[in-house]
Design an enzyme around this catalytic site. Structure first.
Site, PDB file in Angstrom:
ATOM      1  N   ALA A 184       0.879  -1.176   0.000  1.00 35.96           N
ATOM      2  CA  ALA A 184       0.000   0.000   0.000  1.00 35.96           C
ATOM      3  C   ALA A 184       0.912   1.219   0.000  1.00 35.96           C
ATOM      4  CB  ALA A 184      -0.883  -0.005   1.237  1.00 35.96           C
ATOM      5  N   LYS A 185       0.605   2.173  -0.874  1.00 36.98           N
ATOM      6  CA  LYS A 185       1.467   3.359  -0.954  1.00 36.98           C
ATOM      7  C   LYS A 185       0.969   4.362   0.082  1.00 36.98           C
ATOM      8  CE  LYS A 185       3.533   5.699  -4.868  1.00 36.98           C
ATOM      9  NZ  LYS A 185       4.931   5.610  -4.518  1.00 36.98           N
ATOM     10  N   VAL A 186       1.361   4.126   1.327  1.00 32.58           N
ATOM     11  CA  VAL A 186       0.872   4.919   2.463  1.00 32.58           C
ATOM     12  C   VAL A 186       1.863   6.047   2.730  1.00 32.58           C
ATOM     13  CG1 VAL A 186       0.295   4.856   4.926  1.00 32.58           C
ATOM     14  CG2 VAL A 186      -0.117   2.836   3.491  1.00 32.58           C
TER      15      VAL A 186
END
Ligand code: PMP
Length: 307
Positions: free
Chosen positions: A155-157
């Site tokens: 996840a590109k958090v």
């Protein structure tokens, strides 16, 4: 005339008007997910080509799901907004689009399941992120890649990027172009903003999706081109750090970095210390594909002005 704009709270606005309240959850706790999409300018075509918009938005929606975002995010709708925003900005140069879904609630407390979220998108001009010709010099970071059991790297958090930031600064302050991060178990994960591919004995090898990497769209594309256009075998398997020192070639892939050859790891030259032949070929193929020069891959692109 070009103008930097954003899609913010449901409207297209000049970038100066896209401002967040300091109490915003995403700002306080890093609870946003984001994407980076390239627009590549082809002066001969007088066209700006957006690369794999739908793939990026699908990944944004997946990241939002992992972060328990509550809003309904329709990938078609967001893709259309991305293209519309790019068109309104009217750039005639390489640029970068950043869609984000962020926790917009203003309450205190890190819980993520019950907080309101919103979509924003902004655009900016962006030339080369890494020098495509010189080749990158990299070091193995002393910072380990965050594990799926801590913050999922697929996840590109935004908050997760503190991990990447520590590694990037360590590398740059040591005179290197980029950091390579190892997993908690000591195996190779990825660059601080790129996936990594190693070539040994004619085989392209990259760590599997389960080795705490971002599931890269450029990586997928580069491996596809290697297989389709160069007839090279491709493998996903765990990579040891010491394999990097005996690789024939190494290159990194990413939306910002495109395909960038690596010429040095921990002060050890890769091969003869020059960008590798296969890396160079792939770099050229990739560049031609993203600038609309390879008609067979036109479906990867959205022409912003000529649609
Ligand atoms: N890994 C990390 C940590 C990144 O930030 C990026 C850039 N988005 C990548 C890999 C490459 O992914 P992509 O090719 O989809 O941009």
């Amino acid at each position: 005339m070009s103008q930097q704009m954003a899609y913010f709270e449901g409207n297209f606005v000049p970038i100066e008007e896209a401002n967040l309240n300091v109490m915003t959850h995403a700002f306080n706790y890093g609870s946003a997910v984001f994407e980076g999409i390239r627009g590549n300018w082809n002066p001969a075509h007088e066209e700006l080509y957006l690369f794999k918009v739908r793939e990026h938005i699908d990944r944004l929606v997946q990241s939002a799901r992992i972060l328990r975002m509550n809003g309904t995010y329709d990938a078609d709708e967001i893709s259309n907004l991305v293209v519309e925003l790019a068109r309104r900005c009217d750039y005639k140069e390489d640029m970068y689009i950043r869609p984000m879904v962020y926790k917009s609630g203003l309450d205190i407390g890190p819980a993520i399941h019950s907080v309101e979220d919103k979509l924003l998108i902004y655009v900016r001009p962006l030339g080369d992120y890494l020098d495509p010709n010189a080749g990158a010099t990299v070091m193995t970071s002393s910072w380990r890649r965050v594990d799926d059991t801590s913050i999922p790297a697929r996840a590109k958090v935004s908050g997760l990027y503190v991990n990447n930031g520590l590694a990037t600064s360590e590398a740059k302050q040591n005179g290197m172009t980029e950091a390579i991060m190892l997993n908690q178990d000591g195996h190779v994960s990825e660059g601080a903003g790129e996936n990594l591919v190693m070539i040994r004995n004619g085989v392209l090898i990259s760590p599997p999706q389960s080795d705490n990497i971002l599931e890269g769209i450029t990586l997928d594309t580069a491996l596809f081109l290697a297989s389709e256009k160069l007839n090279l075998p491709v493998e996903r398997r765990t990579i040891d750090r010491s394999e990097l020192y005996i690789a024939d070639e190494l290159f990194m892939t990413g939306t910002a970095a495109h395909v960038t050859p690596v010429t040095e790891v921990d002060r050890v030259p890769v091969g003869d210390g020059q960008p590798g032949i296969v890396s160079r070929k792939l770099q050229k193929l990739f560049f031609d594909a993203i600038t609309g020069e390879l008609t067979e891959y036109e479906s990867w692109l959205i022409p912003v002005y000529g649609e």
